[in-house]
Scaffold this motif. Structure first.
Motif, PDB file in Angstrom:
ATOM      1  N   UNK A 118       0.881  -1.160  -0.039  1.00  0.00           N
ATOM      2  CA  UNK A 118      -0.016   0.174   0.009  1.00  0.00           C
ATOM      3  C   UNK A 118       0.948   1.365  -0.016  1.00  0.00           C
ATOM      4  N   UNK A 119       0.506   2.256  -0.522  1.00  0.00           N
ATOM      5  CA  UNK A 119       1.156   3.517  -0.446  1.00  0.00           C
ATOM      6  C   UNK A 119       2.086   3.750  -1.608  1.00  0.00           C
ATOM      7  N   UNK A 120       3.129   4.776  -1.348  1.00  0.00           N
ATOM      8  CA  UNK A 120       4.103   4.823  -2.563  1.00  0.00           C
ATOM      9  C   UNK A 120       4.962   3.603  -3.075  1.00  0.00           C
ATOM     10  N   UNK A 121       5.087   2.682  -2.110  1.00  0.00           N
ATOM     11  CA  UNK A 121       5.850   1.290  -2.562  1.00  0.00           C
ATOM     12  C   UNK A 121       5.013   0.246  -2.936  1.00  0.00           C
ATOM     13  N   UNK A 122       3.704   0.563  -3.021  1.00  0.00           N
ATOM     14  CA  UNK A 122       2.853  -0.531  -3.381  1.00  0.00           C
ATOM     15  C   UNK A 122       3.438  -1.246  -4.924  1.00  0.00           C
ATOM     16  N   UNK A 123       3.359  -2.398  -4.754  1.00  0.00           N
ATOM     17  CA  UNK A 123       3.860  -3.062  -5.939  1.00  0.00           C
ATOM     18  C   UNK A 123       3.591  -2.510  -7.210  1.00  0.00           C
ATOM     19  N   UNK A 124       4.756  -2.261  -8.047  1.00  0.00           N
ATOM     20  CA  UNK A 124       4.322  -1.610  -9.518  1.00  0.00           C
ATOM     21  C   UNK A 124       4.037  -2.958 -10.499  1.00  0.00           C
ATOM     22  N   UNK A 125       4.132  -4.015 -10.015  1.00  0.00           N
ATOM     23  CA  UNK A 125       3.890  -5.070 -10.958  1.00  0.00           C
ATOM     24  C   UNK A 125       2.678  -5.726 -10.609  1.00  0.00           C
ATOM     25  N   UNK A 126       1.705  -5.277  -9.839  1.00  0.00           N
ATOM     26  CA  UNK A 126       0.416  -5.992  -9.316  1.00  0.00           C
ATOM     27  C   UNK A 126      -0.547  -6.494 -10.590  1.00  0.00           C
ATOM     28  N   UNK A 127      -0.526  -5.581 -11.593  1.00  0.00           N
ATOM     29  CA  UNK A 127      -1.204  -5.773 -12.754  1.00  0.00           C
ATOM     30  C   UNK A 127      -0.755  -6.939 -13.546  1.00  0.00           C
ATOM     31  N   UNK A 128       0.448  -6.749 -13.795  1.00  0.00           N
ATOM     32  CA  UNK A 128       1.110  -7.709 -14.424  1.00  0.00           C
ATOM     33  C   UNK A 128       1.167  -9.241 -13.744  1.00  0.00           C
ATOM     34  N   UNK A 129       1.238  -9.264 -12.325  1.00  0.00           N
ATOM     35  CA  UNK A 129       1.168 -10.141 -11.809  1.00  0.00           C
ATOM     36  C   UNK A 129      -0.342 -10.861 -11.805  1.00  0.00           C
ATOM     37  N   UNK A 130      -1.301 -10.298 -11.702  1.00  0.00           N
ATOM     38  CA  UNK A 130      -2.733 -10.660 -11.853  1.00  0.00           C
ATOM     39  C   UNK A 130      -2.995 -11.061 -13.424  1.00  0.00           C
ATOM     40  N   UNK A 131      -2.131 -10.267 -14.127  1.00  0.00           N
ATOM     41  CA  UNK A 131      -2.516 -11.061 -15.726  1.00  0.00           C
ATOM     42  C   UNK A 131      -1.732 -12.596 -15.693  1.00  0.00           C
ATOM     43  N   UNK A 132      -0.779 -12.462 -15.088  1.00  0.00           N
ATOM     44  CA  UNK A 132      -0.153 -13.985 -15.198  1.00  0.00           C
ATOM     45  C   UNK A 132      -0.688 -15.037 -14.469  1.00  0.00           C
ATOM     46  N   UNK A 133      -1.394 -14.850 -13.283  1.00  0.00           N
ATOM     47  CA  UNK A 133      -2.253 -15.564 -12.646  1.00  0.00           C
ATOM     48  C   UNK A 133      -3.692 -15.927 -13.318  1.00  0.00           C
ATOM     49  N   UNK A 134      -4.155 -14.941 -13.718  1.00  0.00           N
ATOM     50  CA  UNK A 134      -5.371 -15.075 -14.384  1.00  0.00           C
ATOM     51  C   UNK A 134      -5.122 -16.023 -15.767  1.00  0.00           C
ATOM     52  N   UNK A 135      -4.215 -15.944 -16.275  1.00  0.00           N
ATOM     53  CA  UNK A 135      -3.817 -16.619 -17.599  1.00  0.00           C
ATOM     54  C   UNK A 135      -3.512 -18.213 -17.155  1.00  0.00           C
ATOM     55  N   UNK A 136      -2.628 -18.058 -16.078  1.00  0.00           N
ATOM     56  CA  UNK A 136      -2.167 -19.569 -15.934  1.00  0.00           C
ATOM     57  C   UNK A 136      -3.109 -20.427 -15.052  1.00  0.00           C
ATOM     58  N   UNK A 137      -3.602 -20.195 -14.173  1.00  0.00           N
ATOM     59  CA  UNK A 137      -4.581 -21.174 -13.523  1.00  0.00           C
ATOM     60  C   UNK A 137      -5.402 -21.710 -14.253  1.00  0.00           C
ATOM     61  N   UNK A 138      -6.283 -20.864 -14.808  1.00  0.00           N
ATOM     62  CA  UNK A 138      -7.469 -21.673 -15.809  1.00  0.00           C
ATOM     63  C   UNK A 138      -6.461 -22.692 -16.824  1.00  0.00           C
ATOM     64  N   UNK A 139      -5.429 -22.130 -17.230  1.00  0.00           N
ATOM     65  CA  UNK A 139      -4.925 -23.115 -18.452  1.00  0.00           C
ATOM     66  C   UNK A 139      -4.524 -24.181 -17.823  1.00  0.00           C
ATOM     67  N   UNK A 140      -4.026 -24.374 -16.579  1.00  0.00           N
ATOM     68  CA  UNK A 140      -3.543 -25.417 -15.857  1.00  0.00           C
ATOM     69  C   UNK A 140      -4.658 -26.377 -15.648  1.00  0.00           C
TER      70      UNK A 140
END
Ligand code: HEM
Length: 424
Positions: A367-389
């Motif tokens: 949360x705040x200024x250090x909040x993960x810059x890659x959050x949306x990228x991580x979500x993209x990976x998880x949303x692609x990988x779990x259903x495909x698996x």
């Protein structure tokens, strides 16, 4: 492969430890912390130990018993965690605040967003943010789908049980970061080896300057080649648009920050999330059959697992009061993200994984200024990988009894060592 992997793991671990030490805070000393101070890193399977919840109930900001005359606070309440993480004015991420500035300056640690305070943090983060907009990230979508497909194809060919950590969780984020940074195809194998890392801070690994330069000089080589011939990945774009404002060392530092921030975290989520789906047949079926359900389940997995167990330590710059507790200048504050994400303030039955829960304002990405810059990228990976698996291997099941799975101990990024499954 196992041998090479463990070698690379130790290199990156030592790199991390050595960097932290250079900033003056000797993490190896943490090996001597009394057991009770490791409370926020201890788990019972996937769950934080019950004592963490009891601590939150009693005192959402509590004093940790640590030696060396340090004052260390543990924050386990959700509101209290947000209060600390959103207050970059009174709380610093810079280790030199703990030990004074002698011998260290920000230029010596270029790119370490997590250890930097504004204005250095603001300047470096601004270089990265354009690469993490939804529009730029959208360009990675086909590449991510292809990476996931290739891993599943390779698994499909295996006879017998497959380790999901080795064949699914580790390669996907590592190859996605190659894609993001614009590492050319022929460099990928080396890059992938380099990125397989473990962050067990309590293994007592000795820092080696040789190991640091091995890994940073590899990234500097990637940067130099991009400087000559900028591609259209993150490094190439920064070089094209802000080439005069950053030197190669700083760029390599940024690449290293993206690698260390985005690799092990996502890998842990992929493995533990897959385990969770194996344990919850209803969630497994929903991910398999219902596209609409996927993003909600990913959010609940992020919350429930909160793999980054604690945020970077914060240091109070001045005396400051948080939710009625007085924290003195120089005190260290450890925010337990996994504690905050189990705070009953987030909803009823919050201790449970509930695949139909409405998304919560969890702190899995900070949360705040250090909040993960890659959050949306991580979500993209998880949303692609779990259903495909689960669509490729609908009959997948654990190959060992769950109680035989080995989880990391005292590790900032929680994870499972291996996840053997039978695919059909
Ligand atoms: C599920 C996967 C991920 C999780 C759970 C996660 C979690 C976090 C958390 C909790 C923080 C904040 C730490 C703090 O405030 O002390 C953070 C920061 C950061 N993350 Fe992630 N992360 C993930 C994926 C990624 C990815 C994919 C990337 C990049 C490709 C990335 C890059 C970073 C960077 C550079 C920072 C430092 C930001 C700053 O200090 O301004 N992370 N991450």
């Amino acid at each position: 492969m196992g041998h090479l992997r463990s070698r690379i793991m130790s290199i990156v671990t030592r790199l991390y430890l050595a960097r932290a030490r250079k900033k003056g805070f000797d993490l190896s000393k943490m090996a001597f912390f009394p057991d009770s101070a490791l409370l926020p890193l201890r788990r019972d399977g996937l769950d934080p130990v019950p004592e963490l919840g009891r601590t939150r109930e009693r005192e959402p900001i509590s004093k940790l018993p640590v030696p060396f005359g340090m004052n260390v606070w543990l924050v386990t309440g959700h509101a209290e965690a947000k209060a600390v993480l959103s207050n970059a004015k009174d709380f610093s991420n810079d280790f030199t605040n703990l030990v004074g500035t002698a011998g260290a300056d920000d230029e010596q640690n270029p790119g370490g967003l997590g250890f930097a305070d504004p204005p250095v943090h603001t300047r470096l983060r601004k270089l990265l943010t354009p690469e993490f907009t939804m529009r730029r990230l959208g360009r990675l979508k086909p590449g991510i789908d292809a990476i996931v497909r290739e891993q599943l194809d390779a698994m499909d060919k295996a006879d017998g049980p497959v380790d999901l950590v080795e064949h699914f969780a580790l390669p996907i984020p590592s190859l996605v970061i190659c894609e993001l940074l614009g590492v050319p195809y022929e460099d990928r194998e080396e890059f992938q080896h380099l990125s397989v890392a473990r962050f067990d801070l309590f293994g007592g690994a000795g820092a080696s300057l040789g190991a640091i330069s091995e890994s940073l000089s590899y990234l500097q080589g990637v940067v130099r080649r991009q400087r000559e011939e900028p591609g259209d990945g993150l490094l190439g774009m920064i070089i094209k648009e802000h080439g005069d404002e950053v030197d190669d060392r700083e760029l390599a530092g940024l690449a290293d920050g993206v690698l260390t921030g985005g690799f092990e975290t996502t890998a842990s989520m992929l493995a533990l999330g897959a385990l969770m789906l194996l344990r919850d047949p209803e969630a497994f079926a929903r991910v398999r059959d219902d596209d609409e359900a996927v993003s909600g389940i990913v959010e609940e997995l992020l919350r429930y697992l909160t793999v980054v167990q604690v945020a970077f330590p914060r240091f109070a710059r001045t005396d400051v009061e948080v939710a009625g507790t007085r924290i003195a200048a120089g005190d260290v504050v450890i925010v337990s993200l996994s504690g905050a994400d189990r705070d009953p303030a987030l909803g009823s039955g919050i201790e449970r994984f509930d695949s139909v829960r409405e998304p919560t304002p969890h702190l899995a990405f900070g949360y705040g200024v250090h909040r993960c810059i890659g959050a949306e990228l991580a979500r993209m990976e998880l949303r692609a990988a779990y259903p495909a698996l689960v669509r490729r291997f609908p009959g997948m099941r654990l190959h060992v009894p769950p109680e035989e799975l080995e989880f990391r101990k005292s590790s900032i990024v929680y994870g499972v060592e291996s996840l053997p499954v039978v695919l059909r």
